[in-house]
Design an enzyme around this catalytic site. Structure first.
Site, PDB file in Angstrom:
ATOM      1  N   ASP A   8      24.134  -3.115 -63.983  1.00 32.39           N
ATOM      2  CA  ASP A   8      25.707  -3.054 -64.219  1.00 32.39           C
ATOM      3  C   ASP A   8      26.632  -2.257 -63.687  1.00 32.39           C
ATOM      4  OD1 ASP A   8      25.290  -4.890 -66.072  1.00 32.39           O
ATOM      5  OD2 ASP A   8      25.262  -4.031 -67.964  1.00 32.39           O
TER       6      ASP A   8
ATOM      7  N   ASP B 132      20.279 -13.045 -69.676  1.00 31.75           N
ATOM      8  CA  ASP B 132      20.349 -11.614 -69.895  1.00 31.75           C
ATOM      9  C   ASP B 132      19.275 -11.463 -71.127  1.00 31.75           C
ATOM     10  OD1 ASP B 132      21.472  -9.232 -69.943  1.00 31.75           O
ATOM     11  OD2 ASP B 132      23.521  -9.906 -70.297  1.00 31.75           O
ATOM     12  N   MET B 133      19.371  -9.961 -71.543  1.00 30.21           N
ATOM     13  CA  MET B 133      18.479  -9.689 -72.596  1.00 30.21           C
ATOM     14  C   MET B 133      18.846  -7.994 -72.770  1.00 30.21           C
ATOM     15  SD  MET B 133      15.629  -7.688 -73.557  1.00 30.21           S
ATOM     16  CE  MET B 133      14.522  -7.350 -72.220  1.00 30.21           C
TER      17      MET B 133
ATOM     18  N   ASP C 247     -26.775  14.815 -57.222  1.00 30.63           N
ATOM     19  CA  ASP C 247     -27.058  15.377 -58.822  1.00 30.63           C
ATOM     20  C   ASP C 247     -26.161  16.432 -58.783  1.00 30.63           C
ATOM     21  OD1 ASP C 247     -28.325  15.961 -61.176  1.00 30.63           O
ATOM     22  OD2 ASP C 247     -30.001  17.032 -60.232  1.00 30.63           O
TER      23      ASP C 247
ATOM     24  N   ARG D 134      23.103  -3.051 -79.743  1.00 33.54           N
ATOM     25  CA  ARG D 134      24.347  -3.846 -79.426  1.00 33.54           C
ATOM     26  C   ARG D 134      24.620  -4.807 -80.495  1.00 33.54           C
ATOM     27  NH1 ARG D 134      25.685  -7.982 -74.603  1.00 33.54           N
ATOM     28  NH2 ARG D 134      27.926  -7.009 -74.167  1.00 33.54           N
TER      29      ARG D 134
END
Ligand code: DGJ
Length: 737
Positions: free
Chosen positions: A549, A479-480, A53, A444
């Site tokens: 990269d 890629d993305m 409790d 981009r």
């Protein structure tokens, strides 16, 4: 591996490493009793529940004093009732209510593991490899079923979890939150570790103590992101690479995610991992269901290194699938840093001829081969050659010539994107993700195709299929290069817009699925401006990832060290690039560039014609070395020995499964003069085996000497031009003298 005790209503999932215990309360609520190191079987674990409790506690029933949901470890907390912590699930009902009440209905235990519908997920090698449990809960008012799925593997210290909702009632319901896993822990004496960063500093290791309140990481960028990888670990205070308890949580998903730890004011911790609820809502009609992605939770009682090895083994053997599973990865050369988009067939063939001479196995033509693509302002979406000045006989002609040289041919695609200056956009301007009457942000110079629309996916599928089959392609770099903004799909109704982020990623998975079915031997490498989508969901389809990269070998020490916390060495694209380095201008010796890239899916990212004769000889030697030791480098048991985030030195090693051989990489970032000699303690060797170092008969040591006393690191490169950024490799082979 899975026991159900009828009397106590308890499930005990266990193998020789771990136990996971769930209890059905008398009221049909699911309590979580324990996850951690294996404990002995018992019929009843209820004495482990802390039920008492508490002042001002809320109780579901008048006679249930003590059973306050707020103070109970719950298995899968839904919103509603007296638990004021963050819920794992929240559903909005047609009448505006968000209160659910899921109670135990039934369960099923079976051998093996089911595939998740439409989503990447781990699998069992055989019926006996994994056992699964499905616990079905029911919200009787809305007639909705919630199925909690668990799988446990015989030989792995981990649990796989996912959930599924099936709406059987009248009227729609709307899921507002549905995490893949909740883990309530009795205390919060942990440090939180996560892998965070940005472009070119992906998966840097970050650590902080847990505090009362909510802490976590997330992505709402439409991709798992370079900023926060879908992974967290909880380390017991003082735990390190080698010692202490660690819990690792990984989400097999590539879209928006949230990993969150809430510490309540009683210092109990709740860990949630799943799709980010703030960019998600999913309505279900009668008869429809929703499947969550899978979460993997690893337990280690011997530090982070052991946790990582469990993830590596699991991902290599139970997530990566098909032709490339367990296969050594081809040594590739990619033209991106050598030429960017400024190439023609001759330039490419000149590099390829040199690459063949060096023994390189695969040539990858990167961005710039399609449409009117001479810079990043045009061409995306047009997956066919338009510029015959660049490639007079198209990609097929170039591929034929490269294959004639005796190399495989690979190609770059960015399937999910479009430039406004493209045939595709001119024809289908409504095929992009964009909100009506709102600005459409660019990144981009490109826009995101609406992959939640099956028509778009089908179009891209056909275009890619044509090129792949015509040009005899063995490898694809997928890629993305921008995140999703103004998320809205013209192909869906207003009420379904909350689904778009998730449907988008399902579209990406669907395209992978189709292409992999058509071309099972093609090797996919995922990429997203480097490593912005290096996650387990991608790994299921693409067994390699271009993890950054940033090809500077010194920067790569941190990136590869951090990435190895979760991801196998075989999956990390790692290339030798030219100096001065394209990203930061650093001049790093070729030897160090190689010694770093060897621990990955190895390749080159430079114009070999620009090397001196000696440089070319070095390349040939590197290629020979990788071919000889590829299995060990890519699939050996990986041990991180020294952390580049903490000092000037990085070191790691790979040990073969039979412990017959090992390779150690030792890297010194800045040169230090008159430095005391150093002993590097190795790991994972056989104590009793004698190892010869670098084929030198004067350097023969027992495994225990190398592990407990250490290997003497010779600072033979103390003076000279390569004082900074120096490195050594040590090859250890077990010998009988
Ligand atoms: C980003 C990738 O990370 C690079 O390796 C390269 O493929 C470029 N995109 C091409 O646009």
């Amino acid at each position: 591996m899975i026991k159900y005790e009828e009397k106590s209503g308890e499930f005990h999932l266990s193998n020789k490493y771990i136990s996971y215990i769930i209890k059905i309360s008398e009221g049909g609520e699911l309590y979580h009793i324990y996850f951690g190191k294996r404990i002995r079987e018992r019929e009843d674990f209820s004495h482990l529940l802390k039920i008492c409790d508490r002042p001002l506690a809320i109780y579901s029933e008048e006679n249930e004093i003590g059973h306050s949901l707020q103070y109970t470890q719950r298995e899968y907390p839904f919103y509603g009732g007296g638990d004021f912590r963050y819920p794992a699930m929240e559903i909005a009902y047609e009448n505006g209510s968000r209160i659910s009440c899921f109670k135990y209905s039934n369960h099923k235990i079976y051998q093996g593991k089911k595939k998740l519908e439409g989503l990447p997920s781990s699998y069992a090698l055989s019926e006996s490899d994994a056992h699964s449990l499905e616990i079905c809960l029911e919200d009787s008012l809305s007639n909705t079923l919630l199925t909690l799925s668990y799988s446990i593997y015989e030989e792995m210290p981990l649990i796989c979890k996912s959930v599924r909702l099936l709406h059987r009632g009248e009227g729609d319901i709307r899921i507002e939150k549905v995490f893949s896993s909740c883990l309530d822990l009795p205390d919060s004496d942990y440090e939180l570790l996560h892998l965070s960063g940005a472009w070119s500093r992906e998966r840097h290791i970050k650590k902080r103590s847990l505090e009362q309140g909510i802490q976590g990481i997330y992505s709402m960028r439409g991709a798992s992101s370079a900023e926060h990888n879908p992974f967290i670990a909880l380390l017991r205070k003082g735990a390190s690479e080698e010692y202490g308890e660690v819990l690792g949580f990984s989400l097999v998903y590539s879209g928006n995610h949230l990993e969150q730890v809430e510490v309540d004011t009683d210092n109990a911790a709740r860990v949630l991992i799943g799709i980010h609820p703030d960019t998600f809502s999913w309505n279900l009609k009668k008869g429809e269901s929703f499947q969550s992605p899978e979460a993997i939770i690893v337990y280690s009682d011997s530090g982070l290194n052991a946790m990582s090895r469990s993830f590596h083994k699991f991902f290599n053997t139970r997530l990566v699938n098909g032709y490339w599973k367990d296969r050594e990865r081809p040594i590739l050369i990619n033209n991106w840093e050598a030429t960017e988009m400024d190439f023609d067939e001759k330039k490419i063939l000149d590099i390829a001829i040199k690459a063949k001479e060096a023994g390189i196995e695969l040539f990858v033509l990167d961005d710039g081969w399609f449409g009117e693509r001479n810079n990043d302002k045009s061409g995306l979406g047009d997956w066919y050659v338009k510029n015959f000045k660049k490639l007079p006989e198209g990609v097929s002609g170039l591929s034929k010539k490269i294959r004639k040289l005796g190399m495989k041919f690979g190609l770059w695609f960015e399937p999910e994107m479009v430039n406004k200056n493209s045939d595709l956009y001119r024809k289908h301007p409504d095929w992009v993700i964009a909100a009506p009457d709102r600005n459409m942000s660019q990144g981009r110079n490109q826009y995101v195709l609406d992959f939640s629309n099956p028509l778009v996916v089908e179009y891209i599928y056909r275009a890619m299929k044509k090129v792949i089959s015509e040009a005899g392609i063995s490898y694809i770099k997928w890629d993305m290069n921008r995140y999703i903004t103004e998320c809205y799909s013209a192909a869906h109704q207003a009420k379904d817009q909350g689904k778009i982020f998730h449907k988008y990623i399902l579209g990406v998975y669907g395209l992978y699925e189709k292409l992999k079915t058509d071309f099972p031997e093609v090797l996919f490498e995922s990429c997203s401006s480097g490593g912005a989508r290096s996650d387990p969901g991608m790994l299921y389809y693409a067994p390699q990832s271009w993890i950054s990269d940033d090809t500077d070998a010194i920067e790569r020490l941190k990136i590869q060290y951090g990435t190895s916390i979760v991801y196998p060495i075989s999956s990390m694209g790692a290339h030798i690039s030219a100096v001065p380095n394209q990203q930061n201008g650093r001049m790093t010796p070729m030897k160090t560039r190689a010694n770093v890239a060897f621990f990955g899916a190895f390749g080159y990212e430079l114009d070999l014609n620009e090397l001196t004769k000696e440089g070319m000889e070095e390349v040939k030697e590197q290629v020979r070395f990788v071919k000889k030791h590829r299995k060990l480098l890519q699939y050996g048991d990986f041990y991180r020995l020294q952390n580049p985030f903490e000092g000037n030195i990085a070191a790691w090693m790979s040990v073969s499964e039979d412990k017959q051989e090992a390779i150690v990489g030792y890297y010194r970032i800045l040169g230090e003069v008159n430095k005391a000699y150093k002993r590097l303690k190795l790991q994972g060797l056989d104590e009793k085996k004698l190892y010869m170092v670098n084929g030198d008969e004067k350097q023969v040591y027992y495994g225990d000497e190398l592990m407990y006393i250490g290997m003497l690191i010779e600072h033979t490169w103390e003076r000279g031009a390569d004082l900074d950024f120096s490195s050594e490799l040590y090859y250890l082979e077990s010998v009988i003298l």
